[in-house]
Design a protein around this motif. Structure first.
Motif, mmCIF file in Angstrom:
data_model
loop_
_atom_site.group_PDB
_atom_site.id
_atom_site.type_symbol
_atom_site.label_atom_id
_atom_site.label_comp_id
_atom_site.label_asym_id
_atom_site.label_seq_id
_atom_site.Cartn_x
_atom_site.Cartn_y
_atom_site.Cartn_z
ATOM 1 N N PHE A 1 50.426 24.680 62.868
ATOM 2 C CA PHE A 1 50.486 25.159 64.245
ATOM 3 C C PHE A 1 50.458 26.685 64.323
ATOM 4 O O PHE A 1 50.363 27.239 65.406
ATOM 5 C CB PHE A 1 51.766 24.649 64.936
ATOM 6 C CG PHE A 1 51.786 23.162 65.108
ATOM 7 C CD1 PHE A 1 51.072 22.561 66.119
ATOM 8 C CD2 PHE A 1 52.513 22.366 64.247
ATOM 9 C CE1 PHE A 1 51.085 21.189 66.278
ATOM 10 C CE2 PHE A 1 52.537 20.997 64.393
ATOM 11 C CZ PHE A 1 51.811 20.405 65.410
ATOM 12 N N GLU A 2 50.554 27.374 63.190
ATOM 13 C CA GLU A 2 50.612 28.825 63.181
ATOM 14 C C GLU A 2 49.203 29.411 63.264
ATOM 15 O O GLU A 2 48.251 28.869 62.721
ATOM 16 C CB GLU A 2 51.295 29.346 61.914
ATOM 17 C CG GLU A 2 52.751 28.971 61.801
ATOM 18 C CD GLU A 2 52.948 27.580 61.232
ATOM 19 O OE1 GLU A 2 52.088 27.124 60.450
ATOM 20 O OE2 GLU A 2 53.944 26.933 61.595
ATOM 21 N N LYS A 3 49.115 30.563 63.893
ATOM 22 C CA LYS A 3 47.841 31.268 64.011
ATOM 23 C C LYS A 3 47.376 31.691 62.612
ATOM 24 O O LYS A 3 48.134 32.239 61.825
ATOM 25 C CB LYS A 3 48.008 32.498 64.902
ATOM 26 C CG LYS A 3 46.727 33.268 65.099
ATOM 27 C CD LYS A 3 46.936 34.434 66.034
ATOM 28 C CE LYS A 3 45.621 35.162 66.219
ATOM 29 N NZ LYS A 3 45.757 36.252 67.172
ATOM 30 N N GLY A 4 46.123 31.402 62.306
ATOM 31 C CA GLY A 4 45.537 31.795 61.029
ATOM 32 C C GLY A 4 45.861 30.867 59.876
ATOM 33 O O GLY A 4 45.391 31.081 58.764
ATOM 34 N N ALA A 5 46.681 29.851 60.118
ATOM 35 C CA ALA A 5 47.024 28.913 59.039
ATOM 36 C C ALA A 5 45.819 28.029 58.757
ATOM 37 O O ALA A 5 45.091 27.637 59.661
ATOM 38 C CB ALA A 5 48.221 28.059 59.431
ATOM 39 N N GLY A 6 45.622 27.731 57.513
ATOM 40 C CA GLY A 6 44.493 26.900 57.115
ATOM 41 C C GLY A 6 44.767 25.432 57.349
ATOM 42 O O GLY A 6 45.855 25.028 57.759
ATOM 43 N N PRO A 7 43.776 24.614 57.060
ATOM 44 C CA PRO A 7 43.955 23.176 57.256
ATOM 45 C C PRO A 7 44.884 22.561 56.226
ATOM 46 O O PRO A 7 45.036 23.072 55.122
ATOM 47 C CB PRO A 7 42.537 22.618 57.118
ATOM 48 C CG PRO A 7 41.785 23.629 56.341
ATOM 49 C CD PRO A 7 42.429 24.954 56.612
#
Length: 179
Positions: free
Chosen positions: A88-94
């Protein structure tokens, strides 16, 4: 050693082996395993929907009305189950699933670095609040062939809370629909 001593030793060994074998057969009869008619375990399934034949079904509230009453804090708590597969964090990958930051208003199956199912790629369009609502109600019914293993959220109020929470996960949130 004479043959009489050898016969006594051989007889003792054979008697011990015979008693061990008989003890195994006897304990197998007493403590035998229960073999089920159908192998495997019964998995829990969704409760059967009981419908009253005489009572008319109450009309469902439209999504904009539900979103007006929705609570993003409740949605965040409900979405913790989604955190097992999604970031759910911005910039976090899959993770197992694509990241959900900025999902409202994003094109379907458009996140780089994630391998979407062919069925989801074929769906096309944009993740509007209505599309997310339909998808999380029953992902496999909405997009047959999706890899998503989530069974779906049946409560319209809980879905509205989750969508409201997902709506907050954006640098430029899409405007909420008017009730």
């Amino acid at each position: 050693m004479d043959s009489f001593e050898f016969n006594k030793i051989a007889g003792g060994v054979l008697a011990t082996l015979m008693m061990t074998m008989l003890l195994g057969i006897f304990s197998g009869m007493v403590f035998g395993p229960h073999i089920p008619a159908k192998p495997g375990y019964e998995l829990p399934s969704a409760p059967a929907q009981e419908t009253a034949t005489n009572a008319p079904e109450a009309p469902a509230e439209p999504l904009p009305v539900l979103l007006a009453k929705a609570d993003p804090a409740k949605g965040q708590a409900l979405a913790k189950a989604c955190g097992a597969c999604h970031n759910f964090e911005k910039g976090a990958g899959p993770k197992v699933g694509p990241p959900l930051y900025g999902v409202v208003g994003r094109k379907v199956a458009s996140m780089d670095g994630f391998s979407y199912s062919d069925a989801l790629k074929a769906k096309g369009g944009t993740w509007t609040m209505d599309e997310i609502n339909k998808f999380i109600t029953n992902p496999k019914a909405d997009v047959a062939g999706t890899k998503m293993g989530f069974a779906g959220e049946q409560s319209p109020e809980k879905r509205a809370d989750i969508i409201d929470y997902l709506h907050t996960l954006s640098d430029n949130p899409v405007p909420m629909p008017k009730p």
